[in-house]
Design a protein around this motif. Structure first.
Motif, short mmCIF file in Angstrom:
data_model
loop_
_atom_site.label_atom_id
_atom_site.label_comp_id
_atom_site.label_asym_id
_atom_site.label_seq_id
_atom_site.Cartn_x
_atom_site.Cartn_y
_atom_site.Cartn_z
N GLY A 401 0.82 -1.21 0.00
CA GLY A 401 0.00 0.00 0.00
C GLY A 401 0.85 1.25 0.00
O GLY A 401 0.52 2.25 -0.66
N ALA A 402 1.98 1.23 0.73
CA ALA A 402 2.88 2.38 0.74
C ALA A 402 3.48 2.60 -0.63
O ALA A 402 3.66 3.75 -1.08
N LEU A 403 3.80 1.49 -1.33
CA LEU A 403 4.37 1.63 -2.67
C LEU A 403 3.35 2.27 -3.61
O LEU A 403 3.69 3.18 -4.38
N ILE A 404 2.10 1.81 -3.56
CA ILE A 404 1.06 2.38 -4.42
C ILE A 404 0.87 3.87 -4.10
O ILE A 404 0.75 4.72 -5.00
N ALA A 405 0.87 4.20 -2.79
CA ALA A 405 0.72 5.61 -2.40
C ALA A 405 1.89 6.44 -2.90
O ALA A 405 1.71 7.58 -3.37
N CYS A 406 3.11 5.90 -2.82
CA CYS A 406 4.29 6.65 -3.28
C CYS A 406 4.24 6.89 -4.78
O CYS A 406 4.60 7.97 -5.26
N VAL A 407 3.78 5.86 -5.54
CA VAL A 407 3.67 6.04 -6.99
C VAL A 407 2.66 7.14 -7.32
O VAL A 407 2.87 7.98 -8.21
N MET A 408 1.55 7.15 -6.57
CA MET A 408 0.55 8.21 -6.79
C MET A 408 1.11 9.58 -6.41
O MET A 408 0.82 10.59 -7.08
N LEU A 409 1.91 9.62 -5.33
CA LEU A 409 2.49 10.89 -4.90
C LEU A 409 3.57 11.39 -5.85
O LEU A 409 3.80 12.60 -5.97
N ILE A 410 4.23 10.43 -6.51
CA ILE A 410 5.27 10.82 -7.46
C ILE A 410 4.71 11.75 -8.53
O ILE A 410 5.35 12.73 -8.95
N TRP A 411 3.48 11.47 -8.96
CA TRP A 411 2.89 12.31 -10.00
C TRP A 411 2.62 13.73 -9.50
O TRP A 411 2.57 14.66 -10.29
N ARG A 412 2.43 13.87 -8.19
CA ARG A 412 2.23 15.22 -7.63
C ARG A 412 3.55 15.98 -7.57
O ARG A 412 3.55 17.20 -7.33
N ILE A 413 4.66 15.28 -7.76
CA ILE A 413 5.97 15.95 -7.82
C ILE A 413 6.36 16.20 -9.27
O ILE A 413 6.72 17.31 -9.65
N THR A 414 6.28 15.15 -10.07
CA THR A 414 6.76 15.27 -11.45
C THR A 414 5.84 16.16 -12.29
O THR A 414 6.30 16.79 -13.26
N GLY A 415 4.55 16.23 -11.94
CA GLY A 415 3.62 17.07 -12.71
C GLY A 415 4.02 18.53 -12.71
O GLY A 415 4.32 19.10 -13.77
N PRO A 416 4.04 19.20 -11.52
CA PRO A 416 4.47 20.60 -11.50
C PRO A 416 5.89 20.81 -11.98
O PRO A 416 6.18 21.78 -12.69
N ALA A 417 6.80 19.88 -11.60
CA ALA A 417 8.19 20.04 -12.00
C ALA A 417 8.33 19.97 -13.52
O ALA A 417 9.02 20.79 -14.14
N ALA A 418 7.67 18.97 -14.13
CA ALA A 418 7.75 18.84 -15.59
C ALA A 418 7.13 20.04 -16.29
O ALA A 418 7.65 20.52 -17.31
N MET A 419 6.01 20.54 -15.75
CA MET A 419 5.35 21.69 -16.36
C MET A 419 6.25 22.92 -16.33
O MET A 419 6.40 23.64 -17.33
N VAL A 420 6.89 23.17 -15.19
CA VAL A 420 7.76 24.33 -15.06
C VAL A 420 9.00 24.18 -15.93
O VAL A 420 9.40 25.11 -16.65
N LEU A 421 9.60 22.96 -15.90
CA LEU A 421 10.82 22.76 -16.68
C LEU A 421 10.53 22.80 -18.18
O LEU A 421 11.31 23.36 -18.95
N SER A 422 9.41 22.22 -18.60
CA SER A 422 9.07 22.24 -20.03
C SER A 422 8.62 23.62 -20.48
O SER A 422 8.55 23.89 -21.68
N SER A 423 8.29 24.48 -19.52
CA SER A 423 7.87 25.85 -19.85
C SER A 423 9.00 26.84 -19.66
O SER A 423 8.75 28.05 -19.57
N SER A 424 10.22 26.33 -19.59
CA SER A 424 11.36 27.24 -19.36
C SER A 424 11.47 28.27 -20.48
O SER A 424 11.88 29.42 -20.24
N LEU A 425 11.09 27.87 -21.71
CA LEU A 425 11.14 28.82 -22.82
C LEU A 425 10.13 29.95 -22.59
O LEU A 425 10.44 31.13 -22.81
N LYS A 426 8.93 29.58 -22.11
CA LYS A 426 7.93 30.60 -21.81
C LYS A 426 8.39 31.49 -20.67
O LYS A 426 8.15 32.70 -20.68
N ILE A 427 9.04 30.89 -19.68
CA ILE A 427 9.54 31.68 -18.55
C ILE A 427 10.61 32.64 -19.01
O ILE A 427 10.66 33.81 -18.59
N ASP A 428 11.49 32.18 -19.91
CA ASP A 428 12.51 33.07 -20.47
C ASP A 428 11.86 34.20 -21.26
O ASP A 428 12.32 35.36 -21.20
N MET A 429 10.80 33.88 -22.00
CA MET A 429 10.10 34.92 -22.75
C MET A 429 9.43 35.91 -21.81
O MET A 429 9.40 37.11 -22.09
#
Length: 697
Positions: A401-429
């Motif tokens: 159960g902890a593993l399943i919870a951690c996998v679900m929580l991983i998306w709450r980390i990678t989601g914002p991080a990926a959005m910000v990192l993939s938007s670095s061009l927009k941030i530079d603009m």
């Protein structure tokens, strides 16, 4: 002057003058005191004056907390005009922890309670006054004006982050307790808790989205207003040199800022700092498994940095040239269609379209690669977490159960991080847009403390041209070259010369819209660049060669020149201008819609009469007219002849023309040739011919 002395001391205008003197802006105070257009000043006119003086301010209902932090005096304004037709006001200031107001009669300060201040409907508070060192942090300053929303947004983000943990933790409890421990009786309690958490989570997200949209929209509106106000008051020569596309892009930048800050990127940037809460939760549940998302985020950042440089190398460089080409085509479409030889234009536009498409394709291809790699990195993070987690489960280090919870929580980390990192061009603009905006605000406008004098508008002025030289750009021949002549007060002056000799340039320069590179123009012995540009141009009645008609009625088109004109004044002006056919067309109803979007160009044959009527209704004693009877309408020409006769001795009129039959009516003729004065003086039949040297003697 008598009117100014008799003016009540508690009117908004008199308080504004005292207010400006209190903060050391004496030239601006004199401008407000002498400006005839501010005789019955309204709060809106006060705000416009503060903008013109480059003063940053806030106008709001009274708030004690805000006023306790202000360093400058502030003005309380009544909600409406009083019986005397004026807005009344009071000048306040903060003294330590208390407030004081100034008594208008004695100019002394006396203590007051906040309750007295709260009786006013609006308070105008200065944020800063103009300085010799121009601020380059205006964008950040506008952001800081909305600091009161920082904490609500951060608290809502914190709440949504905490409650967002509920579903993973609920899932873990179901697997470990309900399924693994066969404790079915705890399921309703877990479900109820999860439902409450989800409800709070959704509410917090919706509230944060509403606040962000509201604050960002207001912020962008203010930025747009500042940009537009700055563009309007920049010198025309500078605007023309920079190019229309750049001005359009400045206005578009504000919309880019809004879509970014109020969109998913802005939300992800707010969520990113709170990722630490999710990492702590994973560390508590799975120990060193937390290292997996940390390492993958760092790796993702490295890959994003490399891909950003790769993508930025393909940014379209031809965009501005392509937009300028389209703008140029739209301006000259009639010329191209009538000339029949547009092959060169078409080839150039095809080349620009082809190159613009190629560059946009290359950029889109690399940007797509960037997005695909970002998505792959997110997927890899999840897979690595699962494989490492399986190893820990098999070693009984964590529960399934902890593993399943951690996998679900991983998306709450990678989601914002990926959005910000993939938007670095927009941030530079965004950073580039901020830097451009702040740099744009450092450009000097026409409004400064050296141009605040008010001209004497009660009598016709004497105009003098001294060595006026004007170039539109460094490569072109001068439009005006050393122009020198004088026009006495009440003179009627005709400017002649072939097309392209500088007649229109001379009139626009006299209006103060274009500034000569050498020489100057003076009115009554004072350089026109010392006058307040807005007041000076409002006083000077200018009629361009191409009259701008507006949609609506005859009244709408005449009030374009003088908004306060009465119906009787409009009818009289139209009759005096020879617009009898137009009046008959509307059967005397000047409010009938005659100029619609579909026929506004077709009705431009009547533009000369409307242009002359505008000049007449303005009743100015300083008039500039560019080709007022070029169309040869005999009725309008006869009306213009009568207008010339009425101006002599009472109004200073300078007009350009090709019609030599008008010359016997004028006091002086100025002949231009390639921008230089070939002759200036009365006609030979009226007086001995003066050469230019004698005319200037």
């Amino acid at each position: 002057m008598d009117k100014m002395v008799a003016e009540p001391e508690n009117t908004l205008r008199s308080i504004a003058v005292t207010f400006l003197k209190q903060v050391g802006m004496h030239a601006q105070a004199r401008n407000v005191a002498k400006n005839p257009h501010l005789e019955h000043m309204s709060p809106l006119e006060l705000v416009e004056q503060l903008k013109k003086f480059n003063v940053t301010y806030t106008i709001d209902i009274p708030h004690q907390d805000q006023l306790e932090d202000t360093h400058y005096p502030f003005i309380g304004i009544t909600s409406s005009r009083e019986d005397d037709g004026e807005y009344h006001a009071t000048l306040f200031r903060r003294s330590g922890k208390t407030f004081q107001k100034q008594t208008p009669a004695s100019r002394r300060w006396q203590a007051v309670d906040f309750e007295e201040i709260s009786q006013f409907s609006h308070i105008v508070v200065l944020e800063s006054i103009p300085s010799k060192q121009l601020s380059v942090r205006t964008f950040v300053k506008e952001v800081n004006l909305r600091k009161k929303w920082y904490w609500p947004v951060l608290v809502l983000t914190f709440m949504s982050t905490l409650t967002g943990l509920s579903i993973p933790l609920f899932t873990m409890s179901v697997y470990d307790k309900v399924i693994g421990g066969h404790l079915v009786e705890v399921l309703p309690e877990l479900g109820m808790g999860a439902a409450i958490a989800v409800f709070i989570y959704v509410g917090a997200r919706l509230a944060r989205g509403y606040i962000l949209s509201k604050v960002v929209t207001e912020f962008v509106r203010e930025i747009s207003n500042v940009t537009f106000h700055r563009l309007i008051h920049m010198p025309l020569t500078l605007l023309a040199r920079v190019g229309i596309t750049n001005h359009i892009n400045r206005m578009k930048n504000t919309e880019r800022v809004r879509s970014m800050l109020a969109g998913t990127v802005g939300g992800s940037m707010l969520d990113l700092p709170f990722v630490i809460i999710v990492l702590i939760t994973i560390a508590v549940l799975a120990g060193w498994l937390v290292l997996v998302p940390i390492v993958m985020i760092l790796l993702h950042k490295l890959v994003s940095y490399l891909l950003t440089k790769f993508t930025n190398a393909a940014l379209p460089a031809i965009y501005n040239e392509h937009q300028d080409g389209i703008t140029e085509l739209s301006k000259n479409i009639l010329f191209l269609k009538s000339g029949g030889n547009a092959e060169g234009w078409i080839q150039r536009l095809h080349r620009l379209n082809r190159e613009n498409s190629r560059q946009n394709f290359m950029f889109a291809k690399r940007n797509g690669l960037y997005g695909a790699v970002s998505h792959v990195m997110t997927m890899i993070t999840g897979l690595v977490t699962i494989f490492v987690g399986i190893f820990l489960v098999l070693n009984h280090s964590i529960t399934s159960g902890a593993l399943i919870a951690c996998v679900m929580l991983i998306w709450r980390i990678t989601g914002p991080a990926a959005m910000v990192l993939s938007s670095s061009l927009k941030i530079d603009m965004l950073k580039s847009a901020v830097a451009q905006f702040d740099g744009f605000l450092t450009v000097q406008t026409e409004n400064n403390e050296l141009r605040l004098d008010i001209p004497d508008m009660d009598s016709a002025p004497a105009v003098s041209f001294k060595g006026v030289t004007l170039r539109y750009d460094a490569e072109s021949a001068p439009a005006l070259s050393g122009v020198e002549f004088d026009a006495l007060a009440g003179d009627v002056v005709a400017v002649l010369g072939p097309n392209g000799c500088g007649k229109s340039s001379l009139l626009i320069t006299t209006l103060g819209v274009l500034e000569p590179q050498a020489g100057y123009i003076s009115l009554n012995g004072r350089n026109i660049r010392q006058y307040d540009p807005q007041v000076y141009r409002t006083w000077c009645s200018y009629s361009p060669a191409e009259t701008q008609l507006v949609e609506g009625s005859l009244a709408d088109n005449i009030r374009f020149q003088k908004p306060s004109a009465t119906d009787e004044e409009i009818v009289a002006a139209l009759q005096q201008a020879g617009a009898h056919a137009l009046l008959e067309l509307v059967e005397g109803d000047i409010h009938a819609p005659i100029f619609a979007a579909c026929n506004i160009m077709l009705r431009s044959i009547d533009a000369e009469a409307i242009s002359l009527a505008r000049v007449i209704v303005s009743d100015s004693n300083f008039i500039l007219m560019d080709e007022p009877v070029a169309a040869g309408n005999p009725t309008v020409k006869a009306a213009f002849i009568e207008f010339i006769k009425s101006c002599k001795g009472t109004k200073t009129l300078i007009f350009s023309t090709h019609d030599q039959h008008l010359l016997p009516l004028v006091d002086k003729v100025v002949v231009l040739d390639k921008g230089a004065v070939a002759f200036a003086g009365p006609l030979p039949e009226q007086a001995p011919v003066e050469n230019q040297g004698e005319a200037n003697a």
